[in-house]
Design an enzyme around this catalytic site. Structure first.
Site, PDB file in Angstrom:
ATOM      1  N   HIS A 184      -6.344  -2.871 -11.261  1.00  0.00           N
ATOM      2  CA  HIS A 184      -6.801  -2.445  -9.946  1.00  0.00           C
ATOM      3  C   HIS A 184      -8.278  -2.093 -10.034  1.00  0.00           C
ATOM      4  O   HIS A 184      -8.706  -1.432 -10.981  1.00  0.00           O
ATOM      5  CB  HIS A 184      -5.982  -1.216  -9.541  1.00  0.00           C
ATOM      6  CG  HIS A 184      -6.328  -0.617  -8.221  1.00  0.00           C
ATOM      7  ND1 HIS A 184      -6.969   0.605  -8.098  1.00  0.00           N
ATOM      8  CD2 HIS A 184      -6.099  -1.039  -6.954  1.00  0.00           C
ATOM      9  CE1 HIS A 184      -7.103   0.906  -6.817  1.00  0.00           C
ATOM     10  NE2 HIS A 184      -6.595  -0.078  -6.098  1.00  0.00           N
ATOM     11  N   HIS A 201       0.805  -1.231   0.000  1.00  0.00           N
ATOM     12  CA  HIS A 201       0.000   0.000   0.000  1.00  0.00           C
ATOM     13  C   HIS A 201       0.832   1.272   0.000  1.00  0.00           C
ATOM     14  O   HIS A 201       0.386   2.319   0.477  1.00  0.00           O
ATOM     15  CB  HIS A 201      -0.948  -0.008   1.209  1.00  0.00           C
ATOM     16  CG  HIS A 201      -2.315   0.515   0.893  1.00  0.00           C
ATOM     17  ND1 HIS A 201      -2.781   1.721   1.365  1.00  0.00           N
ATOM     18  CD2 HIS A 201      -3.323  -0.011   0.141  1.00  0.00           C
ATOM     19  CE1 HIS A 201      -4.023   1.909   0.928  1.00  0.00           C
ATOM     20  NE2 HIS A 201      -4.367   0.884   0.180  1.00  0.00           N
TER      21      HIS A 201
END
Length: 383
Positions: A285, A186
């Protein structure tokens, strides 16, 4: 055929839909969601719509050029997301005009179904939930993902590394040797600590470590790929072919552009083509809604170097609330961890326009936004 309307609908902080209407009754839908920035993207779409009103919707690439490069200043998450939603809607119209799915217009299907992965959400201070991971594998998923517990220090403690190893060991035991798990870092981790973590967990054989570095440090990713055998994935915060060049040259294994952010179907198809030359596979994504996911599926079917498709919405049944804006939700229902190839025109989904209009939130001007994390000393920490 001429474009007559460009409308936006804010359904939440992660769902901004675009509808392009024409004088012949054909309409197309796209997703321009930029997480927690709905009003900003809506304003950008309104400004860009002048390039489209009165124009023939069918020359999608020509429109993409004008939308992306028609202003002296271009690029970035906001403008690229606005272009993405418009681009998806134009492709949807094009598919409906020719009565063909978008993936057929892009060259035809390379596969019969799309491999999915979703998240094994972890409790606080844990990377992943082994029981959820096990349940997903039993439901047919061959890949799951978990995010590293955070915040993570620049060079975090041995205790943090040991806990990370324990959590990944538990995930490997939960999914077994016949399935995979990816770990999303992340953008929370420095290049130096990422190397330490990759070394420590290599024995658990993660499918990939995702976004180990912040996007502004993309040029440094080769320092990590050269230091570990664990495949590296990244790209959700990169918005163009040009921004992917450093990570492709840096040796990543999996490119993760977001079609709702990276210029839509037009640009992500070209990113995938470029990635193939670097022996890199595509895993778009998609932490967004069904329109964004439908666009991803069309790309997944069309590109040879597809790896797996992320989703976070509930695809367990056609009755899922997350699919309520669709009149044909069954086309996105997961079957043994896959979505079967949709054959309907355009994006392959039919939008319940009345439901979208009823769900529109025109006053969503102060979104909650991301969690705001701090280190123990009060300094800013990446979420």
């Amino acid at each position: 055929m001429k474009i007559t309307t460009v409308e936006t609908f804010v359904l939440g902080e992660r769902q901004v839909l675009v509808r392009i209407g024409t004088d012949e009754g054909l309409a197309g839908w796209g997703d321009a969601s930029l997480e927690h920035k709905p009003g900003t993207v809506v304003a950008a779409i309104r400004e860009l719509s002048g390039h489209l009103i009165g124009a023939d919707p069918l020359p999608v690439t020509a429109h993409w050029q004008r939308l992306t490069r028609g202003g002296f200043y271009r690029g970035g998450g906001v403008l690229s997301s606005a272009v993405a939603g418009l681009d998806m809607a134009l492709w949807d119209i094009r598919g409906r005009f020719f009565d063909a799915p978008v993936h057929v217009l892009l060259g035809g299907p390379c596969r019969d179904r799309v491999r999915l992965y979703t998240h094994a959400w972890g409790p606080p201070e844990h990377t992943g939930n082994p029981q959820r991971a096990r349940d997903l594998v039993e439901a047919g998923y061959t890949l799951v993902k978990a995010s590293v517990a955070g915040p993570v220090g620049f060079l975090d403690s041995p205790a943090m590394t040991a806990k990370f190893v324990d959590d990944l060991t538990a995930l490997r035991e939960a999914v077994g040797p016949g399935a995979d798990f990816g770990i999303d870092l992340h953008g929370r981790v420095s290049v130096h600590h990422a190397r330490r973590l990759a070394d420590a967990v290599a024995h658990t054989a993660p499918a990939f470590l995702e976004e180990p570095l912040r996007p502004e440090h993309s040029r440094l990713i080769g320092r990590l790929t050269a230091a570990t055998s664990v495949p590296i994935a990244t790209g959700e915060r990169l918005f163009s072919r040009e921004e992917f060049v450093p990570v492709l040259e840096g040796g990543i294994a999996i490119a993760q552009p977001d079609p709702a952010h990276a210029g839509g179907i037009t640009e992500v198809f070209r990113i995938a083509t470029m990635a193939e030359s670097y022996d890199v596979q595509l895993a778009p994504h998609c932490p967004l809604g069904p329109v964004a996911l439908a666009a991803c599926v069309q790309l997944d079917l069309a590109v040879p170097n597809f790896y797996a498709q992320e989703h976070i919405i509930d695809l367990s049944s056609a009755a899922s609330e997350d699919l309520a804006i669709l009149r044909n939700p069954e086309v996105l229902v997961a079957v043994n961890g896959h979505i079967e190839r949709p054959t309907g025109p355009g994006l392959g989904i039919e939008i319940d326009e009345d439901a979208v209009r009823a769900a529109h939130q025109p006053d969503l001007l102060m979104p909650t936004g991301n969690p705001q994390w701090r280190y123990a000393d009060g300094g800013f920490a990446e979420w």
